[in-house]
Design an enzyme around this catalytic site. Structure first.
Site, PDB file in Angstrom:
ATOM      1  N   LYS A  65       0.808  -1.176   0.004  1.00 19.02           N
ATOM      2  CA  LYS A  65       0.144  -0.081  -0.024  1.00 19.02           C
ATOM      3  C   LYS A  65       0.880   1.269   0.231  1.00 19.02           C
ATOM      4  CE  LYS A  65      -3.670   2.074   2.815  1.00 19.02           C
ATOM      5  NZ  LYS A  65      -4.693   1.956   3.615  1.00 19.02           N
ATOM      6  N   SER A 140      -9.429   1.842   3.196  1.00 14.79           N
ATOM      7  CA  SER A 140      -8.605   2.732   2.272  1.00 14.79           C
ATOM      8  C   SER A 140      -7.598   1.781   1.557  1.00 14.79           C
ATOM      9  CB  SER A 140      -7.713   3.716   3.052  1.00 14.79           C
ATOM     10  OG  SER A 140      -6.963   3.266   4.047  1.00 14.79           O
ATOM     11  N   SER A 164      -9.770  -0.639   7.060  1.00 11.97           N
ATOM     12  CA  SER A 164      -9.447  -0.113   5.932  1.00 11.97           C
ATOM     13  C   SER A 164      -8.733  -1.474   5.214  1.00 11.97           C
ATOM     14  CB  SER A 164      -8.351   0.835   5.866  1.00 11.97           C
ATOM     15  OG  SER A 164      -9.013   2.189   6.085  1.00 11.97           O
TER      16      SER A 164
END
Length: 451
Positions: A65, A140, A164
């Site tokens: 990420k 996210s 997330s």
């Protein structure tokens, strides 16, 4: 006639080809790292030729990420303001991955500034769901979930503050673990709310999630939230039967207002666990519905605004409107409101400590509905509806695991969640692995992503 196993170079090249072919439609990756990945793959094959295998993850392709530092590569957090924010060193978890033989194939897209459940970015564009590109991928860590679901990597590292990791796992049909806060170091990762932030792994198979977790878990003296507590050798017991384990279910609120197909999938999942010998216990946690207000609309926005106040004052126009709106919520949080949320959190954790004295885990749906369509999505409604169930475990700091449990009639993934006591990741992983050993939901592939 047996076929020789593919080399790491072959596997990595195939993965990079898939990224090149699929990413324009899915936008799961902000940046592929082909040169670095192939160099790592060649080194691993050379080591293997000498009889040396580099740890638990030898040859496993992994995306990171893009709020987590990889040396020599920008860490953007999907913000145009950080396009040139080149990391000088690896995050703690990236060092652990490389040391255990992982091949980093790229940086995964995410919700701008790690702050939203829909993985949209004013600067890098939205992540689209591989199962239906007209639907969101969750957030996210949307790029982490979508990159795994699309076969752009075997595993991914995401981050989770209020859902997330688990929301993208649910919407993309993969498994995702939010560990106990402090079990995995956040050093080298851009924060949202440090007391609640944690990094964690996603993969199709819980067994791969467990391997990645085993590789990256452990104490980091440089991280003030990292906990100095030994990590047991839980991989040796991952395949042990789950017969006799006690799992709690609270049907009020957790099972209210569910998509009917998710409600039916949960009942089927419960029956699978019963056949495996799991004992279910009805529980009442009293007021889980207050977790979201106290975490997502009080403490997290206040913490995020503290981190961003100076930048917003100087460059507020460079933030996406949705992110800026959520940040601004933090300006309105008073000290009294924050203190009230803290007192609620303390009582919630006390209640769960008592609950887990008689239970091994708690089962619930991961999300109340499947991934919504992106067209016409109301962001204000989305930040309330999508994480409605996902805040109850982060505010306690306990581990929880999202596991695929079926598909709707529209071929969208559904997911269950298993929460455990503090530092009891081994039990939730064992339960999740047992469920996958008895089902095949995780083996299905999204349309158009087959080799």
């Amino acid at each position: 006639m047996s076929t020789a196993p593919r080399s790491v170079v072959q596997q990595t090249r195939e993965t990079l080809d898939r990224i090149e072919r699929l990413n324009p439609a899915i936008n799961a990756m902000i940046r592929a790292m082909p040169d670095e990945a192939m160099q790592a793959a060649e080194a691993l094959d050379e080591a293997a030729a000498q009889g040396e295998y580099r740890g638990l993850l030898h040859g496993m392709t992994i995306s990171i990420k893009d709020n987590v530092d990889v040396a020599g590569v920008p860490t953007t957090a999907a913000s145009g303001m950080l396009r040139d924010n080149v990391a000088s060193s690896n995050a703690f978890v990236v060092d652990r991955l490389v040391r255990n033989g992982a091949v980093i194939v790229g940086k995964a897209n995410l919700h701008e500034w790690v702050f939203g459940p829909t993985s949209q970015s004013l600067h890098f564009g939205p992540v689209r769901n591989p199962w239906n590109t007209g639907h969101i991928a969750g957030g996210s860590s949307g790029g982490s979930g979508a990159s795994v679901a699309a076969g752009m990597c075997v595993g991914s590292i995401g981050s989770d503050t209020a859902g997330s990791i688990r929301l993208p796992a649910s919407f993309n049909g993969v498994a995702g673990l939010r560990p106990t806060v402090g079990r995995i170091s956040s050093s080298g990762a851009l924060p949202v709310s440090p007391p609640f932030d944690t990094l964690g792994p996603l993969a199709r198979r819980v067994s791969d999630v467990a391997r990645i977790f085993a590789a990256i878990a452990g104490h980091d003296p440089a991280d003030p939230i990292s906990v100095d507590r030994p990590v047991p050798n839980f991989l040796a017991t991952l395949n042990e039967p789950v017969k006799g384990l006690r799992v709690g279910i609270m049907r009020r609120w957790f099972f209210d207002d569910l998509d009917p197909e998710i409600a039916a999938a949960m009942e089927r999942a419960i029956e699978v666990f019963r056949r495996l010998g799991v004992e279910f216990v009805d529980i009442d946690l009293v007021e889980p519905e207050n977790a979201q207000q106290n975490l997502s609309f009080t403490m997290i926005p206040a913490d995020a605004m503290r981190l961003h106040a100076e930048r917003i004052a100087e460059r507020g126009g460079d933030y996406g409107a949705d992110v800026l709106m959520r940040m601004r919520l933090g300006e309105k949080v008073s000290g009294v409101q924050y203190a009230h949320a803290m007192r609620w959190m303390e009582n919630w954790r006390h209640r769960l400590r008592g609950t887990f004295k008689g239970l091994d885990a708690i089962l619930s749906p991961t999300t109340p509905a499947t991934a919504p369509a992106s067209d016409g999505l109301d962001f204000g409604e989305a930040i309330r509806r999508i994480p409605r169930l996902s805040c109850v475990w982060p505010i306690a700091g306990i581990p929880s695991l999202a596991v695929p449990c079926g598909f709707t009639s529209q071929n969208l993934p559904m997911s269950l969640e298993l929460a455990g006591a503090w530092f009891d990741e081994p039990t939730v992983l064992r339960l999740g692995h047992a469920f996958q050993s008895a089902t095949d939901h995780h083996l299905r592939t999204a349309p158009g992503t087959d080799a």
